[in-house]
Design a protein around this motif. Structure first.
Motif, mmCIF file in Angstrom:
data_model
loop_
_atom_site.group_PDB
_atom_site.id
_atom_site.type_symbol
_atom_site.label_atom_id
_atom_site.label_comp_id
_atom_site.label_asym_id
_atom_site.label_seq_id
_atom_site.Cartn_x
_atom_site.Cartn_y
_atom_site.Cartn_z
ATOM 1 N N ILE A 160 -15.061 28.939 27.232
ATOM 2 C CA ILE A 160 -15.832 30.186 27.196
ATOM 3 C C ILE A 160 -16.883 30.168 26.089
ATOM 4 C CG2 ILE A 160 -15.680 32.697 26.925
ATOM 5 C CD1 ILE A 160 -14.415 31.546 29.522
ATOM 6 N N LEU A 161 -16.523 29.637 24.908
ATOM 7 C CA LEU A 161 -17.439 29.724 23.772
ATOM 8 C C LEU A 161 -18.447 28.583 23.726
ATOM 9 C CD1 LEU A 161 -14.977 30.724 20.892
ATOM 10 C CD2 LEU A 161 -16.338 32.229 22.338
ATOM 11 N N PHE A 162 -18.020 27.382 24.132
ATOM 12 C CA PHE A 162 -18.883 26.220 23.971
ATOM 13 C C PHE A 162 -19.376 25.649 25.289
ATOM 14 C CE2 PHE A 162 -16.513 25.652 19.840
ATOM 15 C CZ PHE A 162 -17.551 26.137 19.091
ATOM 16 N N GLY A 163 -18.883 26.179 26.373
ATOM 17 C CA GLY A 163 -19.356 25.697 27.652
ATOM 18 C C GLY A 163 -20.856 25.903 27.744
ATOM 19 N N LYS A 164 -21.511 24.953 28.377
ATOM 20 C CA LYS A 164 -22.963 25.089 28.519
ATOM 21 C C LYS A 164 -23.232 26.092 29.633
ATOM 22 C CE LYS A 164 -27.016 22.123 28.707
ATOM 23 N NZ LYS A 164 -27.696 22.800 29.824
ATOM 24 N N ASN A 165 -24.076 27.051 29.340
ATOM 25 C CA ASN A 165 -24.339 28.087 30.329
ATOM 26 C C ASN A 165 -25.779 28.034 30.809
ATOM 27 O OD1 ASN A 165 -22.546 29.777 27.965
ATOM 28 N ND2 ASN A 165 -21.732 29.654 30.037
ATOM 29 N N SER A 166 -25.966 27.760 32.097
ATOM 30 C CA SER A 166 -27.294 27.976 32.658
ATOM 31 C C SER A 166 -27.254 29.206 33.551
ATOM 32 C CB SER A 166 -27.770 26.756 33.445
ATOM 33 O OG SER A 166 -26.837 26.448 34.448
ATOM 34 N N SER A 167 -26.043 29.687 33.812
ATOM 35 C CA SER A 167 -25.888 30.978 34.459
ATOM 36 C C SER A 167 -24.579 31.568 33.958
ATOM 37 C CB SER A 167 -25.834 30.832 35.980
ATOM 38 O OG SER A 167 -24.581 30.276 36.343
ATOM 39 N N GLU A 210 -6.144 22.870 16.187
ATOM 40 C CA GLU A 210 -5.087 23.507 16.967
ATOM 41 C C GLU A 210 -5.340 23.321 18.462
ATOM 42 O OE1 GLU A 210 -3.164 27.911 17.700
ATOM 43 O OE2 GLU A 210 -4.989 27.675 16.550
ATOM 44 N N PRO A 211 -4.995 22.165 18.969
ATOM 45 C CA PRO A 211 -5.306 21.938 20.376
ATOM 46 C C PRO A 211 -4.304 22.630 21.294
ATOM 47 C CG PRO A 211 -4.295 19.998 19.425
ATOM 48 C CD PRO A 211 -4.309 21.024 18.359
ATOM 49 N N SER A 212 -4.338 23.937 21.248
ATOM 50 C CA SER A 212 -3.427 24.710 22.088
ATOM 51 C C SER A 212 -4.156 25.110 23.367
ATOM 52 C CB SER A 212 -2.977 25.960 21.342
ATOM 53 O OG SER A 212 -4.114 26.795 21.159
ATOM 54 N N LEU A 213 -3.437 25.686 24.290
ATOM 55 C CA LEU A 213 -4.067 26.125 25.536
ATOM 56 C C LEU A 213 -5.186 27.110 25.262
ATOM 57 C CD1 LEU A 213 -1.071 26.597 27.971
ATOM 58 C CD2 LEU A 213 -2.852 24.838 28.043
ATOM 59 N N GLU A 214 -4.935 28.027 24.321
ATOM 60 C CA GLU A 214 -5.973 29.024 24.057
ATOM 61 C C GLU A 214 -7.211 28.377 23.457
ATOM 62 O OE1 GLU A 214 -3.364 31.073 20.889
ATOM 63 O OE2 GLU A 214 -5.415 31.510 20.262
ATOM 64 N N ASN A 215 -7.037 27.299 22.673
ATOM 65 C CA ASN A 215 -8.199 26.571 22.152
ATOM 66 C C ASN A 215 -9.044 26.023 23.286
ATOM 67 O OD1 ASN A 215 -6.390 25.193 19.377
ATOM 68 N ND2 ASN A 215 -7.774 26.914 19.409
ATOM 69 N N TYR A 216 -8.365 25.417 24.238
ATOM 70 C CA TYR A 216 -9.100 24.830 25.357
ATOM 71 C C TYR A 216 -9.844 25.903 26.149
ATOM 72 C CZ TYR A 216 -6.853 20.354 24.541
ATOM 73 O OH TYR A 216 -6.454 19.175 23.973
ATOM 74 N N ARG A 258 -10.776 28.821 25.077
ATOM 75 C CA ARG A 258 -11.880 29.353 24.273
ATOM 76 C C ARG A 258 -13.037 28.356 24.220
ATOM 77 N NH1 ARG A 258 -7.820 32.405 20.587
ATOM 78 N NH2 ARG A 258 -8.551 34.536 20.869
ATOM 79 N N ALA A 259 -12.699 27.078 24.186
ATOM 80 C CA ALA A 259 -13.765 26.071 24.177
ATOM 81 C C ALA A 259 -14.619 26.216 25.436
ATOM 82 C CB ALA A 259 -13.177 24.673 24.085
ATOM 83 N N GLN A 298 0.704 34.538 27.162
ATOM 84 C CA GLN A 298 0.618 34.653 25.716
ATOM 85 C C GLN A 298 0.021 35.987 25.290
ATOM 86 O OE1 GLN A 298 -1.347 31.148 24.159
ATOM 87 N NE2 GLN A 298 0.058 29.794 25.252
ATOM 88 N N VAL A 299 0.489 36.458 24.130
ATOM 89 C CA VAL A 299 0.027 37.737 23.602
ATOM 90 C C VAL A 299 -1.494 37.736 23.451
ATOM 91 C CG1 VAL A 299 0.180 39.317 21.637
ATOM 92 C CG2 VAL A 299 2.195 38.018 22.375
ATOM 93 N N VAL A 300 -2.035 36.592 23.079
ATOM 94 C CA VAL A 300 -3.459 36.473 22.792
ATOM 95 C C VAL A 300 -4.324 36.671 24.048
ATOM 96 C CG1 VAL A 300 -3.611 33.986 23.181
ATOM 97 C CG2 VAL A 300 -5.080 35.044 21.461
ATOM 98 N N PHE A 301 -3.681 36.667 25.201
ATOM 99 C CA PHE A 301 -4.434 36.752 26.456
ATOM 100 C C PHE A 301 -5.318 38.011 26.507
ATOM 101 C CE2 PHE A 301 -4.785 37.105 31.189
ATOM 102 C CZ PHE A 301 -5.352 35.858 31.404
ATOM 103 N N ALA A 302 -4.809 39.114 25.962
ATOM 104 C CA ALA A 302 -5.603 40.359 25.966
ATOM 105 C C ALA A 302 -6.878 40.168 25.148
ATOM 106 C CB ALA A 302 -4.781 41.512 25.404
ATOM 107 N N ASP A 303 -6.758 39.526 23.982
ATOM 108 C CA ASP A 303 -7.932 39.297 23.141
ATOM 109 C C ASP A 303 -8.939 38.379 23.831
ATOM 110 O OD1 ASP A 303 -6.913 40.868 21.182
ATOM 111 O OD2 ASP A 303 -6.258 39.233 19.873
ATOM 112 N N ILE A 304 -8.406 37.385 24.522
ATOM 113 C CA ILE A 304 -9.281 36.435 25.204
ATOM 114 C C ILE A 304 -10.142 37.154 26.247
ATOM 115 C CG2 ILE A 304 -9.217 34.555 26.903
ATOM 116 C CD1 ILE A 304 -7.034 33.261 25.233
#
Ligand code: ZN
Length: 340
Positions: free
Chosen positions: A19-26, A8-14, A16-17, A148-154
């Motif tokens: 936030i969830l999969f970004g590499k975090n060093s900080s 589902e390559p939607s905006l929310e997927n991107y 979330r990608a 989008q409605v999902v914005f609150a969940d995000i």
């Protein structure tokens, strides 16, 4: 990881990608995301670094207050030092904002759209720091996402993710030793360190990162906002009644978000075993978490096996135990299209 885009390559997927999969060093990415949320109703798409500095530094200061380690680096650097100084009353806010504009955005604006070492083509802002006024420019993608409605969940998920990341850093022990546990009554996830319990996040917020506001079983829309009518139930995939027959039934591997109909409504699952196709879905969900490189991953590996094959066999054996104990299987009446 590719599942995430292909399905589902939607905006929310991107988003979330990121936030969830970004590499975090900080934790700056989380702080920037949370700051951007506050500009969803902005009249202008141009957001100056001066305007961004207040919400950005506020979120970092709030988090540094509850978890001092906001970076994987030995030396946290001058911006995080300034945030700690502000919290301790050593410097005034004016100075903090000044430091934020000069130092806080150095890497995060460049790195924000990086996922799995590649930059996403779908951008939520453009870098305008070379202009007359140092700024970023929010794109239509951002404003469309914000509608989008999902914005609150995000927004909840971003906070949940941040808590997980900083908890892992703060513990400063191998992530292998950090077992995320679920408190059934409080509905939260926690870790135990030196006999101290640390609540990390609402269980719902973490699980929703995969389910994206849909019931695990029937794909009906659910919410993780505790005041919503369609608040999700945290459901044991293999029912609680066979807790003495399965290992770690309260483990995250066995928890999903379900609509109340599926969990306990007329025709609901109750104490039945989900059909085999749903077991495949659970496996895919757990593998998704395992690709997300955070404490949940380590917990899942510890609870269900080191390799994908072992984890598959683990689920198969649980299914066998459940089927032979409970006999009855259950499948939901689909209500929405698959987004998983
Ligand atoms: Zn449902």
């Amino acid at each position: 990881m590719s599942r995430f885009y292909e399905v589902e390559p939607s905006l929310e997927n991107y988003w979330r990608a990121i936030i969830l999969f970004g590499k975090n060093s900080s934790s700056y990415k989380f702080a920037l995301a949370k700051a951007l949320y506050e500009f969803r109703d902005s009249a202008s798409d141009l957001i100056t670094l001066d305007a961004l500095a207040e919400p950005f530094s506020r979120h970092v200061c709030t988090h540094i207050h509850q978890s001092s380690k906001q970076s994987t680096r030995e030396n946290p650097g001058r911006f995080l030092d300034a945030c700690a100084d502000f919290n301790n009353g050593v410097i005034p806010q004016e100075q903090l904002l000044d430091q934020t504009v000069r130092l806080g955005f150095e890497n995060v604006i460049d790195a924000f759209h990086n996922v799995a070492r590649k930059t996403l083509d779908t951008r939520f802002f453009e870098d305008e720091r070379k202009g007359a006024v140092k700024a970023i420019r929010l794109t239509d993608h951002f404003f469309r996402l914000a509608e989008q409605v999902v914005f609150a969940d995000i927004q909840y998920e971003t906070e949940a993710r941040w808590r997980l990341v900083e908890t892992a850093w703060q513990s400063n022990i191998s992530k292998n030793l950090l077992a995320v546990q679920h408190d059934h009554d409080a509905g939260s996830l926690f870790v135990r360190m030196n006999d101290r319990r640390i609540d990390i996040t609402s269980c719902r917020d973490s699980l929703n990162g995969y389910q994206k506001g849909r019931c695990f079983y029937c794909y009906d829309t659910i919410s993780i906002d505790s005041s919503a009518d369609n608040l999700a139930d945290v459901d044991h995939f293999f029912p609680w009644c066979i807790r003495h027959d399965l290992p770690a039934i309260n483990g995250i591997w066995n928890l999903v978000l379900a609509c109340t109909d599926c969990n306990r409504g007329e025709g609901g699952k109750f104490e039945r075993v989900p059909a085999l196709s749903l077991l495949e879905r659970l496996h895919a969900r757990n593998e998704y978490f395992i690709n997300s490189h955070l404490p949940i991953r380590e917990t899942l590996i510890k609870q269900t096996g080191k390799t994908e094959l072992q984890r598959q066999q683990f689920l198969q054996s649980c299914y066998g135990v459940a089927k032979t104990q409970i006999i009855h299987t259950w499948r939901p009446k689909p209500k929405g299209g698959s987004t998983l």
